[in-house]
Design an enzyme around this catalytic site. Sequence first.
Site, PDB file in Angstrom:
ATOM      1  N   ASN A 115      44.270 124.040  54.325  1.00 30.73           N
ATOM      2  CA  ASN A 115      43.523 124.459  53.427  1.00 30.73           C
ATOM      3  C   ASN A 115      42.502 125.711  53.986  1.00 30.73           C
ATOM      4  O   ASN A 115      42.866 126.653  53.712  1.00 30.73           O
ATOM      5  CB  ASN A 115      42.552 123.172  53.082  1.00 30.73           C
ATOM      6  CG  ASN A 115      41.675 123.726  51.483  1.00 30.73           C
ATOM      7  OD1 ASN A 115      41.592 124.960  51.319  1.00 30.73           O
ATOM      8  ND2 ASN A 115      41.353 122.752  50.905  1.00 30.73           N
ATOM      9  N   ASP A 116      41.563 125.257  54.764  1.00 29.43           N
ATOM     10  CA  ASP A 116      40.756 126.471  55.322  1.00 29.43           C
ATOM     11  C   ASP A 116      41.443 127.519  56.188  1.00 29.43           C
ATOM     12  O   ASP A 116      41.155 128.471  56.019  1.00 29.43           O
ATOM     13  CB  ASP A 116      39.465 125.737  55.874  1.00 29.43           C
ATOM     14  CG  ASP A 116      38.636 124.538  55.123  1.00 29.43           C
ATOM     15  OD1 ASP A 116      38.466 125.007  54.228  1.00 29.43           O
ATOM     16  OD2 ASP A 116      38.260 123.679  55.848  1.00 29.43           O
ATOM     17  N   VAL A 117      42.520 127.096  56.769  1.00 31.57           N
ATOM     18  CA  VAL A 117      43.090 128.208  57.704  1.00 31.57           C
ATOM     19  C   VAL A 117      43.919 128.990  57.094  1.00 31.57           C
ATOM     20  O   VAL A 117      44.407 129.877  57.589  1.00 31.57           O
ATOM     21  CB  VAL A 117      43.817 127.539  58.805  1.00 31.57           C
ATOM     22  CG1 VAL A 117      43.101 126.480  59.787  1.00 31.57           C
ATOM     23  CG2 VAL A 117      45.087 126.401  58.158  1.00 31.57           C
TER      24      VAL A 117
END
Lengths: 487, 102
Positions: free
Chosen positions: A411-413
């Site tokens: 998600n964040d990456v």
Amino acid sequence: MAWPQTLIDACYFIAALLFILGLRRMSSPRTARGGIVWAGFGMLLAVVATLLLPDMEHRGLIIAAVLIGVAAAWWSGRRVAMTAMPQMVALYNGMGGGAAAAIGASELIGHAQNFAIAAPNTFPLMPESWSPLHGAIAVAPLSPVALVLGVLGALIGSVSFSGSLIAFAKLQGWLDRRFVFPGQQVVNLLVLAAAAGIGVWLATGHLAIALICAFFVLALLFGVLMTLPIGGADMPVVISLYNAFTGLAVAFEGYVLQNEAMIIAGMVVGAAGTLLTQLMAKAMNRSIGNVLFGNFGAASGASAQAIGGSQKPIEAADAAVMMAYAERVVIVPGYGMAVAQAQHKVWEFAQQLIARGVKVKFAIHPVAGRMPGHMNVLLAEAGVPYDLIVDMEDINPEFPVTDVALVIGANDVVNPMAKTDPASPIYGMPILDVADAKHVIVVKRGKGTGFAGIENALFYADNTRMLYGDGQAAAGQLVSELKSLDA
Amino acid sequence: MLDGFLALYIFMLAAFTGYEIIARVPVILHTPLMSGSNFIHGIVLVGAMIALGHARTPFEMAIGFIGVLLGAGNAAGGYVVTERMLEMFKSSKPRQGSGESK
């Protein structure tokens, strides 16, 4: 049972040598496995030599404690799933910090009792005959340097102990993500200052039991307070930092005990751990100070850009067809895949694509998973060959010519807001440019935000389709859909 | 007996050694290496054993006992976890050669 001192010293020397050589071997994939075995032999040698030290008492008790500790850790370490490795490292690291603190406590208390018995002016500051190995440690006073390092080691060890346990509890999911209250950093600073103040008082030779107890309580409290506000996504950096802390504490207590193996091993880990921490923080484009005091994620939500559009779902059958007839597919695994234990299914799916002539690669963000390299370990476990696993720098230029990017549990990456939205808490973090691919398929459990609690613009992009479901189930569906294409 | 400067030299050289070892490491190995260095500071077990072995009062013995327990946990746990991680690196080698496509 008095072994010649030289032989014992030689054992410590060989142990220190084996630690360094072992760590050296661990730094290359080919020799890594042998490295831990070498270091293990070193540890065994050092432990046996210590048991044979002259004037050691309570040998039965020592052996009992070693056996219990080894058995419990061995059992838990064998049993735990690969995905839980980061918190296990945190747990064992905390134990090491606690042991260092216990050594410091036992030294300080021993000398506090000394203090009460002996008249203060009858001992010289640094007696020539002082050596722990000749049984003098119980009565000889500590040199000023040893006292300072002993107190410092106890402080660092205690912080590492309680901090690592909090990190463990967070990663294990026993604790809520973050605890923040107004003025938190001031409180933390006051607690640290109080602990340090008492530490200085102790280090100047004012050893009283009550003060020693207060010192340890404050140090432990600081470790808890320091770790509580740190978000889950930052835990790897914190664990690595505490790992370095423990190394330092061990080295300092090693000086107090005049044990060279402890000094060398502890210092090597202290330095290596510090560098490793910097590398990890750099991979996330943050400084260590920012991680510790930045209250990561606090600003998410209100101040961040609003995201337009909606999430567009896709069925597994359509996703499978899309990839089956693609030329290049890049799979981006994240921690979600690991939690779902989907790596084997994903690899099975990838193998089927490869058999159909699709060029498949796995793209790994430096901090994918919970620790750098964690995802590589998990993919290796599933049997994915190394040449298919590509680092961020190498894969990012390839995304524009990629037909389908399959994001599983990451998600964040892959969040483009790290590039576009200065208000986002992850702004500036290097990401995988998945959004540049012609099509993006995101496998995700639901519509919620990720581990760091940040909205992801990728999910709302025009070329993105969401495949909702558990990672393993979704990968299984993809596999069976692909099979049915051939039927 | 280690006097001040000799100890300082040991501290310095050991620190450089640790730094140099890590400086050339691929990202793949960061996690195992963190785990491996976690194992190596398990040498704290030796110190805890010495502390317990020299304990005179029941209170000191209790602290020493806890120290040895924790130190043993650090060493054994660190070893098992590192070994399990690195085991996978071994097993992935032959598969790479066979190319594995059906």
